[in-house]
Design a protein around this motif. Structure first.
Motif, mmCIF file in Angstrom:
data_model
loop_
_atom_site.group_PDB
_atom_site.id
_atom_site.type_symbol
_atom_site.label_atom_id
_atom_site.label_comp_id
_atom_site.label_asym_id
_atom_site.label_seq_id
_atom_site.Cartn_x
_atom_site.Cartn_y
_atom_site.Cartn_z
ATOM 1 N N LEU A 1 0.888 -1.199 -0.227
ATOM 2 C CA LEU A 1 -0.096 -0.090 0.135
ATOM 3 C C LEU A 1 0.819 1.083 0.142
ATOM 4 O O LEU A 1 1.646 1.658 0.898
ATOM 5 C CB LEU A 1 -0.701 -0.083 1.273
ATOM 6 C CG LEU A 1 -1.956 1.071 1.289
ATOM 7 C CD1 LEU A 1 -2.979 1.051 0.077
ATOM 8 C CD2 LEU A 1 -2.703 1.030 2.639
ATOM 9 N N THR A 2 0.801 2.005 -1.012
ATOM 10 C CA THR A 2 2.003 3.314 -1.195
ATOM 11 C C THR A 2 1.160 4.139 -0.281
ATOM 12 O O THR A 2 0.064 4.327 0.139
ATOM 13 C CB THR A 2 1.809 3.676 -2.561
ATOM 14 O OG1 THR A 2 0.494 4.116 -2.961
ATOM 15 C CG2 THR A 2 1.858 2.597 -3.692
ATOM 16 N N LYS A 3 2.084 5.384 0.028
ATOM 17 C CA LYS A 3 1.667 6.561 0.780
ATOM 18 C C LYS A 3 0.504 7.270 0.073
ATOM 19 O O LYS A 3 -0.111 7.756 0.912
ATOM 20 C CB LYS A 3 2.819 7.312 0.921
ATOM 21 C CG LYS A 3 4.106 6.714 1.690
ATOM 22 C CD LYS A 3 5.346 7.868 1.765
ATOM 23 C CE LYS A 3 6.228 7.317 2.587
ATOM 24 N NZ LYS A 3 7.391 8.085 2.771
ATOM 25 N N GLU A 4 0.406 6.941 -1.265
ATOM 26 C CA GLU A 4 -0.699 7.637 -1.853
ATOM 27 C C GLU A 4 -2.125 6.864 -1.806
ATOM 28 O O GLU A 4 -2.961 7.439 -2.298
ATOM 29 C CB GLU A 4 -0.564 7.954 -3.296
ATOM 30 C CG GLU A 4 0.824 8.874 -3.409
ATOM 31 C CD GLU A 4 2.031 8.209 -3.184
ATOM 32 O OE1 GLU A 4 2.995 8.855 -3.093
ATOM 33 O OE2 GLU A 4 2.389 6.987 -3.488
ATOM 34 N N GLY A 5 -2.023 5.614 -1.008
ATOM 35 C CA GLY A 5 -3.350 4.927 -0.961
ATOM 36 C C GLY A 5 -3.486 3.816 -2.170
ATOM 37 O O GLY A 5 -4.626 3.389 -2.177
ATOM 38 N N ALA A 6 -2.663 3.764 -2.895
ATOM 39 C CA ALA A 6 -2.954 2.701 -3.946
ATOM 40 C C ALA A 6 -2.037 1.510 -3.886
ATOM 41 O O ALA A 6 -1.058 1.397 -3.108
ATOM 42 C CB ALA A 6 -2.300 3.300 -5.345
ATOM 43 N N TRP A 7 -2.615 0.406 -4.353
ATOM 44 C CA TRP A 7 -2.275 -0.908 -3.926
ATOM 45 C C TRP A 7 -0.872 -1.348 -5.324
ATOM 46 O O TRP A 7 -1.531 -1.126 -6.377
ATOM 47 C CB TRP A 7 -3.259 -1.950 -3.947
ATOM 48 C CG TRP A 7 -3.805 -2.141 -2.765
ATOM 49 C CD1 TRP A 7 -4.943 -1.714 -2.509
ATOM 50 C CD2 TRP A 7 -3.130 -2.743 -1.360
ATOM 51 N NE1 TRP A 7 -5.367 -1.919 -1.230
ATOM 52 C CE2 TRP A 7 -4.199 -2.393 -0.644
ATOM 53 C CE3 TRP A 7 -2.176 -3.425 -1.146
ATOM 54 C CZ2 TRP A 7 -4.500 -2.863 0.823
ATOM 55 C CZ3 TRP A 7 -1.915 -3.822 0.277
ATOM 56 C CH2 TRP A 7 -3.049 -3.389 1.101
ATOM 57 N N LEU A 8 0.262 -1.499 -4.942
ATOM 58 C CA LEU A 8 1.356 -1.615 -5.939
ATOM 59 C C LEU A 8 1.684 -3.017 -5.910
ATOM 60 O O LEU A 8 2.289 -3.547 -4.864
ATOM 61 C CB LEU A 8 2.468 -0.619 -5.380
ATOM 62 C CG LEU A 8 3.611 -0.599 -6.342
ATOM 63 C CD1 LEU A 8 3.306 -0.093 -7.734
ATOM 64 C CD2 LEU A 8 4.776 0.199 -5.881
#
Length: 317
Positions: free
Chosen positions: A214-221
């Protein structure tokens, strides 16, 4: 380097650490600060040993259920030996994980001072060579972890050997994971969103699809390391020690695409822990006016581990 939310975790080579330890430490630290994760090749764990370990892992989990369960220690908190399917649950989750696993810990001499805190290993009768293979793999991952911790220490402005005293005879665990085929109507996932407990995790097998952070921007990478590389991530103990300078990032293992649901997934994370009596106390250099101390009360590694094992259902209160 990391200019977009969907930037991939950059590949690093541990071979660069010998040539330029300062530059490698900076690159590793940058990856950790941005993602909480790093992808590391040339880690020194022999490919032939890893191949042998995969073969042993698949052979063990193919054993009959009754045979595997004979190595389950009720009340042992999953510390050693076998933990059955659908036992562990991510902190705060409503569904258990779709996995079974086996734990190998550090081999201690009789009468060792940590004998009460670190259970003896359990070894299966089959497959043949299991014990020897995983003692060797544990040692190889331990050595790779030491090199990575040295780089982390450099990045934090500490002496390169700062972690040596912390992890000597540490309570590290090698986990052999099997995610069986997933039914089409499964409400659960292979591994719910969670953070790791330890200092750092060294993961073999992440080239198989499913791992996401989970990135700091709230997306699953999705994490897609090159074949043979290991994925390394920050655990909660290191996050606490560094006052969140190095973040312990939420990650998960999602269920496969429909055409792959009939296939098993295997992985081998090595959870690198400090010694049970190591005091997790915020590093003074990570405390500033802009970043006040989040953890003014220190805690031993043993007590912290126990708290977290209760939260994920492996230990009862």
């Amino acid at each position: 380097m990391f200019d977009t939310p969907t930037a991939e975790v950059p590949p690093l080579s541990l071979a660069d650490e010998a040539a330029d330890p300062v530059a490698f430490a900076a690159a590793l630290g940058e990856s950790f600060e941005r993602f909480g994760f790093a992808v590391v090749s040339d880690h020194g764990v022999p490919a032939a040993l890893i191949a042998r370990a995969w073969a042993m892992t698949e052979a063990f989990f193919a054993l009959p259920e009754d045979t595997k369960r004979s190595y389950f220690s009720a009340g042992g908190g999953g510390a050693r030996g076998y933990t059955p399917f659908k036992t562990e649950i991510a902190k705060g989750a409503t569904h258990v994980d779709l996995k079974e696993f086996w734990h190998v810990g550090r081999e201690l001499a009789k009468g060792h001072r940590f004998e009460a805190q670190m259970a003896p290993n359990i070894w299966p009768d089959q497959p043949e060579g299991f014990r020897e293979t995983f003692i060797e793999l544990f040692a190889a991952l331990d050595l790779a972890g030491d090199r990575l911790l040295s780089a982390i220490a450099r990045h934090l402005g500490l002496a390169p050997d700062w972690f040596d005293h912390a992890v000597k005879d540490g309570n590290s665990v090698l986990r052999l994971l099997h995610y069986p085929p997933v039914p089409a109507d499964a409400a659960e996932v292979r591994a719910g969103a969670h953070e790791d407990i330890n200092l750092i995790t060294l993961l073999l097998g992440a080239e198989e699809a499913g791992l996401q952070l989970l990135t700091k921007e709230g997306a699953w990478l999705p994490i897609k390391p090159p074949t043979g590389a290991m994925v390394v991530n920050v655990g909660d103990m290191l996050q606490r020690l560094t006052n969140h300078v190095l973040p312990s990032t939420t990650h998960r293992v999602v269920n496969p695409a429909p055409e792959r649901r009939g296939h098993s997934r295997y992985s081998m994370p090595f959870f690198l822990h400090p010694a049970p009596d190591f005091l997790i106390e915020t590093l003074p250099s990570t405390i500033t006016a802009e970043r006040p101390n989040r953890y003014p009360t220190p805690i031993s590694a043993h007590d912290y581990l126990h708290e977290r094992l209760v939260e994920i259902g492996l230990v009862k209160k």
